[in-house]
Design a protein around this motif. Structure first.
Motif, short mmCIF file in Angstrom:
data_model
loop_
_atom_site.label_atom_id
_atom_site.label_comp_id
_atom_site.label_asym_id
_atom_site.label_seq_id
_atom_site.Cartn_x
_atom_site.Cartn_y
_atom_site.Cartn_z
N GLY A 194 -25.57 54.06 103.84
CA GLY A 194 -27.01 53.97 104.05
C GLY A 194 -27.51 55.14 104.86
N SER A 195 -28.77 55.06 105.27
CA SER A 195 -29.40 56.15 106.03
C SER A 195 -30.65 55.59 106.70
CB SER A 195 -29.72 57.33 105.09
OG SER A 195 -30.06 58.48 105.83
N HIS A 196 -31.79 56.24 106.53
CA HIS A 196 -33.02 55.79 107.19
C HIS A 196 -34.20 56.01 106.24
CE1 HIS A 196 -34.42 60.00 108.05
NE2 HIS A 196 -33.12 60.24 108.02
N LEU A 197 -35.32 55.38 106.56
CA LEU A 197 -36.52 55.49 105.73
C LEU A 197 -37.69 56.16 106.45
CD1 LEU A 197 -36.41 52.00 103.97
CD2 LEU A 197 -36.05 54.23 102.87
N ASP A 198 -37.57 56.39 107.76
CA ASP A 198 -38.65 57.06 108.48
C ASP A 198 -38.56 58.56 108.28
OD1 ASP A 198 -36.23 56.90 110.16
OD2 ASP A 198 -37.43 57.95 111.65
N PHE A 211 -31.25 52.42 109.14
CA PHE A 211 -31.40 52.54 110.58
C PHE A 211 -32.86 52.80 110.95
CE2 PHE A 211 -26.83 53.57 110.33
CZ PHE A 211 -26.37 52.64 111.23
N ALA A 212 -33.27 52.27 112.09
CA ALA A 212 -34.65 52.39 112.56
C ALA A 212 -34.86 53.69 113.33
CB ALA A 212 -34.99 51.20 113.47
N GLU A 213 -36.02 54.33 113.11
CA GLU A 213 -36.49 55.46 113.91
C GLU A 213 -35.42 56.55 114.07
OE1 GLU A 213 -39.35 56.38 114.78
OE2 GLU A 213 -39.53 57.11 116.83
N GLU A 214 -34.89 57.01 112.94
CA GLU A 214 -33.85 58.04 113.01
C GLU A 214 -34.41 59.38 113.45
OE1 GLU A 214 -31.19 61.30 111.60
OE2 GLU A 214 -33.28 60.91 111.10
N GLU A 215 -35.61 59.72 112.97
CA GLU A 215 -36.16 61.05 113.25
C GLU A 215 -36.74 61.17 114.66
OE1 GLU A 215 -35.60 63.46 111.52
OE2 GLU A 215 -35.51 62.95 109.39
N GLY A 216 -37.03 60.06 115.30
CA GLY A 216 -37.69 60.13 116.60
C GLY A 216 -39.12 60.61 116.50
N GLY A 217 -39.72 60.48 115.31
CA GLY A 217 -41.07 61.00 115.11
C GLY A 217 -42.14 60.22 115.85
N PRO A 243 -47.18 51.13 110.07
CA PRO A 243 -47.45 50.43 108.82
C PRO A 243 -46.68 50.96 107.62
CG PRO A 243 -49.48 50.70 110.05
CD PRO A 243 -48.43 51.48 110.79
N ALA A 244 -46.53 52.28 107.52
CA ALA A 244 -45.80 52.85 106.37
C ALA A 244 -44.33 52.45 106.41
CB ALA A 244 -45.94 54.37 106.35
N GLU A 245 -43.71 52.55 107.61
CA GLU A 245 -42.30 52.21 107.70
C GLU A 245 -42.07 50.72 107.49
OE1 GLU A 245 -38.35 51.71 110.04
OE2 GLU A 245 -40.27 50.70 110.25
N LEU A 246 -42.99 49.89 107.96
CA LEU A 246 -42.87 48.45 107.75
C LEU A 246 -43.00 48.11 106.26
CD1 LEU A 246 -44.94 47.08 110.77
CD2 LEU A 246 -42.45 47.09 110.51
N GLU A 247 -43.87 48.85 105.55
CA GLU A 247 -43.97 48.63 104.11
C GLU A 247 -42.67 49.03 103.41
OE1 GLU A 247 -46.71 50.04 100.28
OE2 GLU A 247 -47.40 50.45 102.33
N TYR A 297 -44.82 63.47 103.92
CA TYR A 297 -44.87 62.07 104.34
C TYR A 297 -44.79 61.95 105.86
CZ TYR A 297 -43.98 61.07 99.46
OH TYR A 297 -44.10 61.00 98.10
N SER A 298 -45.54 60.98 106.38
CA SER A 298 -45.44 60.62 107.79
C SER A 298 -45.16 59.12 107.86
CB SER A 298 -46.72 60.98 108.55
OG SER A 298 -46.86 62.39 108.62
N ARG A 299 -43.92 58.79 108.08
CA ARG A 299 -43.44 57.40 108.13
C ARG A 299 -42.62 57.27 109.42
NH1 ARG A 299 -40.68 58.50 102.25
NH2 ARG A 299 -42.37 57.75 100.88
N HIS A 300 -43.14 56.54 110.37
CA HIS A 300 -42.50 56.48 111.68
C HIS A 300 -42.10 55.06 112.03
CE1 HIS A 300 -43.82 60.53 111.81
NE2 HIS A 300 -45.09 60.24 111.99
#
Length: 400
Positions: free
Chosen positions: A73-77, A117-123, A30-34, A23-26
């Motif tokens: 919680g955690s992150h989705l990216d 949380f937003a943009e945890e991976e920094g991808g 669009p993927a992260e917003l979905e 997966y590539s969700r940054h």
């Protein structure tokens, strides 16, 4: 009642990367917003009230928001081509734990919230744990607004496109002041639990770690028309840096040094690059050892650049010292869960950022492959269920 694996199945098609696998969700793509829309709907089905803070972090509240809240919680990216569990398992497990507590008739005495949380991976923008760093005030908001992705889009532009006000990015004392305790569940990024034959563990610490960019400058030229002796090719010292990273880390017990991204400019097959950017990830048990590893690599990079007639500039893009999670909260979780193992981790997390501000703990769920940040990352359904049960028990005790 919601199950973690069923919730993961709901989002299995979002951000699937056909080229890299996984997966590539940054952040704010669009993927992260979905996924944000999915989380909002899923949280509301669990009876939670959802709000977005000034930094783009999502909060789903059980009870009226207020001080001394128990937050999970955690992150989705994801990283580029990441696995299905890193981040999302913590989010879906939090929703499933809340659903389980509701089904058991639990009524929280303290407010309880699930955070994404937003943009945890920094991808996308290069800085890990960006949402929690902004929240906690550990990154300058002006510097954050100027961060750019590979397409040249700034963070300010991305958050504006998501309907947020970039001028409001920065430390959020109101949101931070609500957190009484934070507990993050995460798939284990390693083989510790697999080797111990245990489904769940509590975290003890996170290695000191950071990211550095090395920019090598040379002379762009024709690959066929330029004799070897006439070249100032920045790709050569860049290659030496990759080798130096392995040597430097191997010389310090427990250290890690990784080059996972190299960007030549202009990037043509028959072109000698004019510049090459190399990103280094370095980690060790403490700041002194981490910085010693980086300095050894930098010395080797400068020597290799000079030999080729090139220049090199080094930029520290992020850094975090060793994190030791709150000992009292850690021990309370271990006792409440019947003496589960305690493991250190080399991976960074939003919990590590918040640990300097609030009592923080982590739960790990067994990963039988030991692989993370790759499609082979995995957790068995039974272990996911054990993680939900452990998290529900923890939340019930802390918020009861």
């Amino acid at each position: 009642m919601a199950e973690a694996t069923a919730l993961l199945a709901d989002i299995a098609g979002v951000g699937a990367d056909g080229r890299r696998g996984g997966y590539s969700r940054h952040g704010f793509d669009p993927a992260e917003l979905e996924l944000r829309e999915w989380f909002t709907a899923a949280a509301r089905r669990c009876g939670l009230a959802v709000e977005t803070d000034r930094n783009g972090n999502l909060w789903a509240w059980w009870g009226r928001p207020g001080p001394d809240a128990v937050v999970t919680g955690s992150h989705l990216d994801s990283v580029p081509g990441g696995g299905a569990f890193d981040g999302p398992l913590g989010v879906v497990s939090a929703l499933a734990a809340v659903d389980s507590l509701r089904a058991d008739g639990f009524a929280p005495v303290r407010p309880l919230a699930v955070v994404v949380f937003a943009e945890e991976e920094g991808g996308r923008f290069g800085v890990p744990c960006l949402g929690s760093r902004l929240l906690a005030g550990t990154i300058d908001p002006d510097a954050a607004r100027r961060l750019t992705d590979q397409a040249g889009t700034t963070l300010a532009e991305a958050v504006a496109g998501a309907g947020l006000d970039p001028a409001r990015l920065g430390r959020d004392d109101e949101a931070l002041g609500r957190i009484g305790r934070f507990v993050e569940l995460h798939v284990e990024q390693g083989r510790g639990l697999a080797d111990l034959d245990a489904p769940v563990a509590v975290a003890s610490s996170i290695l000191a770690h950071g990211r550095w960019r090395f920019r090598f400058g040379g002379e762009g030229n024709h690959a066929g028309a330029t004799p070897i002796d006439d070249r100032r090719d920045p790709m050569l010292p860049a290659a030496q840096l990759v080798l130096a990273a392995r040597r430097a880390a191997a010389g310090v017990p427990g250290a890690r040094a990784t080059v996972g991204r190299v960007l030549p400019n202009p990037g043509g097959t028959n072109v000698i690059a004019s510049t090459v950017d190399v990103w280094l990830d370095a980690r060790a048990a403490d700041t002194a050892r981490t910085r010693a590893v980086v300095e050894e690599i930098a010395v080797a990079a400068r020597a290799a650049a000079a030999e080729e007639g090139c220049e090199v500039a080094v930029t520290e893009e992020s850094y975090g010292d060793t994190v030791f999670f709150d000992a009292s909260l850690r021990d309370r979780l271990v006792r409440g869960l019947g003496g589960v193992p305690v493991l250190a981790t080399g991976a960074g997390h939003d919990a590590g950022i918040l640990a300097a501000r609030v009592p923080t703990a982590m739960l790990f769920v067994r990963n039988p492959t030991g692989v993370s940040h790759a499609p082979a990352e995995h957790a068995e359904p039974a272990d996911c269920a054990a993680g939900v049960a452990a998290l529900a028990a923890v939340l019930g005790e802390l918020a009861g």
